[in-house]
Design a protein around this motif. Structure first.
Motif, PDB file in Angstrom:
ATOM      1  N   LEU A  88       0.841  -1.199   0.000  1.00  5.42           N
ATOM      2  CA  LEU A  88       0.000   0.000   0.000  1.00  5.42           C
ATOM      3  C   LEU A  88       0.874   1.246   0.000  1.00  5.42           C
ATOM      4  O   LEU A  88       1.908   1.300   0.674  1.00  5.42           O
ATOM      5  N   GLY A  89       0.461   2.234  -0.768  1.00  2.00           N
ATOM      6  CA  GLY A  89       1.188   3.496  -0.810  1.00  2.00           C
ATOM      7  C   GLY A  89       2.318   3.541  -1.818  1.00  2.00           C
ATOM      8  O   GLY A  89       2.878   4.604  -2.061  1.00  2.00           O
ATOM      9  N   GLU A  90       2.675   2.407  -2.404  1.00  2.02           N
ATOM     10  CA  GLU A  90       3.716   2.378  -3.432  1.00  2.02           C
ATOM     11  C   GLU A  90       3.070   2.398  -4.812  1.00  2.02           C
ATOM     12  O   GLU A  90       1.936   1.954  -4.979  1.00  2.02           O
ATOM     13  N   THR A  91       3.793   2.903  -5.765  1.00  2.00           N
ATOM     14  CA  THR A  91       3.325   2.926  -7.147  1.00  2.00           C
ATOM     15  C   THR A  91       4.346   2.205  -8.018  1.00  2.00           C
ATOM     16  O   THR A  91       5.548   2.431  -7.885  1.00  2.00           O
ATOM     17  N   ILE A  92       3.837   1.343  -8.876  1.00  2.00           N
ATOM     18  CA  ILE A  92       4.675   0.638  -9.837  1.00  2.00           C
ATOM     19  C   ILE A  92       4.041   0.826 -11.206  1.00  2.00           C
ATOM     20  O   ILE A  92       2.836   0.649 -11.367  1.00  2.00           O
ATOM     21  N   THR A  93       4.851   1.187 -12.184  1.00  2.00           N
ATOM     22  CA  THR A  93       4.363   1.342 -13.555  1.00  2.00           C
ATOM     23  C   THR A  93       5.190   0.457 -14.477  1.00  2.00           C
ATOM     24  O   THR A  93       6.316   0.074 -14.136  1.00  2.00           O
ATOM     25  N   PRO A  94       4.648   0.157 -15.648  1.00  2.00           N
ATOM     26  CA  PRO A  94       5.454  -0.595 -16.616  1.00  2.00           C
ATOM     27  C   PRO A  94       6.788   0.094 -16.924  1.00  2.00           C
ATOM     28  O   PRO A  94       7.813  -0.573 -17.038  1.00  2.00           O
ATOM     29  N   ASP A  95       6.780   1.432 -17.026  1.00  2.92           N
ATOM     30  CA  ASP A  95       8.039   2.148 -17.302  1.00  2.92           C
ATOM     31  C   ASP A  95       9.080   1.893 -16.219  1.00  2.92           C
ATOM     32  O   ASP A  95      10.272   1.754 -16.511  1.00  2.92           O
ATOM     33  N   MET A  96       8.646   1.824 -14.968  1.00  5.96           N
ATOM     34  CA  MET A  96       9.579   1.549 -13.870  1.00  5.96           C
ATOM     35  C   MET A  96      10.163   0.143 -13.996  1.00  5.96           C
ATOM     36  O   MET A  96      11.346  -0.081 -13.715  1.00  5.96           O
ATOM     37  N   ILE A  97       9.343  -0.799 -14.437  1.00  8.41           N
ATOM     38  CA  ILE A  97       9.813  -2.176 -14.603  1.00  8.41           C
ATOM     39  C   ILE A  97      10.789  -2.264 -15.768  1.00  8.41           C
ATOM     40  O   ILE A  97      11.839  -2.908 -15.660  1.00  8.41           O
ATOM     41  N   PHE A  98      10.473  -1.605 -16.886  1.00  9.45           N
ATOM     42  CA  PHE A  98      11.410  -1.573 -18.019  1.00  9.45           C
ATOM     43  C   PHE A  98      12.756  -1.008 -17.573  1.00  9.45           C
ATOM     44  O   PHE A  98      13.813  -1.538 -17.910  1.00  9.45           O
ATOM     45  N   GLU A  99      12.717   0.088 -16.828  1.00  9.40           N
ATOM     46  CA  GLU A  99      13.953   0.727 -16.367  1.00  9.40           C
ATOM     47  C   GLU A  99      14.758  -0.222 -15.475  1.00  9.40           C
ATOM     48  O   GLU A  99      15.981  -0.333 -15.611  1.00  9.40           O
ATOM     49  N   MET A 100      14.085  -0.903 -14.576  1.00  8.27           N
ATOM     50  CA  MET A 100      14.775  -1.841 -13.679  1.00  8.27           C
ATOM     51  C   MET A 100      15.384  -2.989 -14.488  1.00  8.27           C
ATOM     52  O   MET A 100      16.537  -3.369 -14.267  1.00  8.27           O
ATOM     53  N   ALA A 101      14.635  -3.527 -15.446  1.00 12.20           N
ATOM     54  CA  ALA A 101      15.140  -4.640 -16.260  1.00 12.20           C
ATOM     55  C   ALA A 101      16.385  -4.229 -17.037  1.00 12.20           C
ATOM     56  O   ALA A 101      17.346  -4.990 -17.127  1.00 12.20           O
ATOM     57  N   ARG A 102      16.377  -3.021 -17.564  1.00 11.74           N
ATOM     58  CA  ARG A 102      17.523  -2.543 -18.355  1.00 11.74           C
ATOM     59  C   ARG A 102      18.729  -2.204 -17.483  1.00 11.74           C
ATOM     60  O   ARG A 102      19.858  -2.235 -17.951  1.00 11.74           O
ATOM     61  N   SER A 103      18.487  -1.880 -16.227  1.00  6.22           N
ATOM     62  CA  SER A 103      19.572  -1.459 -15.340  1.00  6.22           C
ATOM     63  C   SER A 103      20.382  -2.631 -14.789  1.00  6.22           C
ATOM     64  O   SER A 103      21.503  -2.443 -14.335  1.00  6.22           O
ATOM     65  N   GLY A 104      19.774  -3.824 -14.784  1.00 10.24           N
ATOM     66  CA  GLY A 104      20.439  -4.968 -14.168  1.00 10.24           C
ATOM     67  C   GLY A 104      20.195  -5.058 -12.678  1.00 10.24           C
ATOM     68  O   GLY A 104      20.618  -6.016 -12.036  1.00 10.24           O
ATOM     69  N   ARG A 105      19.511  -4.080 -12.114  1.00 10.16           N
ATOM     70  CA  ARG A 105      19.157  -4.121 -10.696  1.00 10.16           C
ATOM     71  C   ARG A 105      17.828  -4.851 -10.529  1.00 10.16           C
ATOM     72  O   ARG A 105      17.180  -5.194 -11.506  1.00 10.16           O
ATOM     73  N   LYS A 106      17.423  -5.073  -9.275  1.00  7.09           N
ATOM     74  CA  LYS A 106      16.168  -5.774  -9.010  1.00  7.09           C
ATOM     75  C   LYS A 106      15.379  -5.049  -7.928  1.00  7.09           C
ATOM     76  O   LYS A 106      15.960  -4.495  -6.991  1.00  7.09           O
ATOM     77  N   PHE A 107      14.059  -5.112  -8.066  1.00  3.21           N
ATOM     78  CA  PHE A 107      13.174  -4.648  -7.005  1.00  3.21           C
ATOM     79  C   PHE A 107      13.266  -5.622  -5.832  1.00  3.21           C
ATOM     80  O   PHE A 107      13.612  -6.790  -6.019  1.00  3.21           O
ATOM     81  N   PRO A 108      12.898  -5.177  -4.627  1.00  2.00           N
ATOM     82  CA  PRO A 108      12.779  -6.132  -3.521  1.00  2.00           C
ATOM     83  C   PRO A 108      11.711  -7.190  -3.845  1.00  2.00           C
ATOM     84  O   PRO A 108      10.810  -6.958  -4.662  1.00  2.00           O
ATOM     85  N   CYS A 109      11.801  -8.314  -3.186  1.00  2.00           N
ATOM     86  CA  CYS A 109      10.836  -9.402  -3.365  1.00  2.00           C
ATOM     87  C   CYS A 109       9.407  -8.885  -3.163  1.00  2.00           C
ATOM     88  O   CYS A 109       9.156  -8.085  -2.263  1.00  2.00           O
ATOM     89  N   LYS A 110       8.506  -9.340  -4.002  1.00  2.00           N
ATOM     90  CA  LYS A 110       7.081  -8.999  -3.929  1.00  2.00           C
ATOM     91  C   LYS A 110       6.839  -7.494  -4.017  1.00  2.00           C
ATOM     92  O   LYS A 110       6.119  -6.915  -3.214  1.00  2.00           O
ATOM     93  N   THR A 111       7.450  -6.854  -5.008  1.00  3.18           N
ATOM     94  CA  THR A 111       7.193  -5.434  -5.279  1.00  3.18           C
ATOM     95  C   THR A 111       6.131  -5.289  -6.353  1.00  3.18           C
ATOM     96  O   THR A 111       5.158  -4.571  -6.178  1.00  3.18           O
TER      97      THR A 111
END
Length: 146
Positions: A88-111
């Motif tokens: 709750l209170g967090e926002t996730i968008t497809p653009d954020m996921i694309f950016e993370m995938a391209r960066s090689g970094r990862k979101f925390p589990c269950k984001t």
């Protein structure tokens, strides 16, 4: 009403890009279930063309640990998949996921929580077939959603 056919393909798990960390306890538990059954029954969902995992990070880890050469994968995109945050209170968008995938970094589990129009196609593949796949051209499978 027309029922669409959902397909999965058998792809090399090394091609897939994880975007979330995993819970090692969950991996251990799920791996035990999969090995006991001797069968793979749920494909991983991957973004079409970009190869990042939408749903199935724990299963991808298991496939890599078990040395699979192929893995059942459903290819989708954000035209048919909705995404939101688990917390709750967090926002996730497809653009954020694309950016993370391209960066090689990862979101925390269950984001990221991906919401699909229907259930993924069922599959029932012996684990040995994922370790030592048949090189025949029948690597694409279709199943109507149940």
């Amino acid at each position: 009403m027309k029922t669409s056919i959902v397909q999965y393909q058998l792809l090399d798990p090394r091609r897939l890009i994880p975007t979330e960390e995993i819970d090692s306890d969950r991996v251990t538990e799920l791996e035990r279930e999969i090995v006991q059954s001797g069968r793979w029954t749920r494909p991983i969902t991957v973004h079409r063309g970009d190869w990042f995992v939408m749903d199935g990070h724990h299963r991808l880890t298991i496939a890599q640990r078990l040395g699979f050469k192929v893995l059942p994968v459903v290819l989708l995109d954000y035209d048919t998949v909705r995404v939101e945050a688990w917390r709750l209170g967090e926002t996730i968008t497809p653009d954020m996921i694309f950016e993370m995938a391209r960066s090689g970094r990862k979101f925390p589990c269950k984001t990221t929580r991906h919401i699909f129009e229907g259930p993924p196609p069922a599959c029932d593949i012996p684990l040995r077939d994922l370790r030592h796949p048949d090189p025949s051209p029948s690597a694409k499978h279709s199943m109507a959603p149940s």
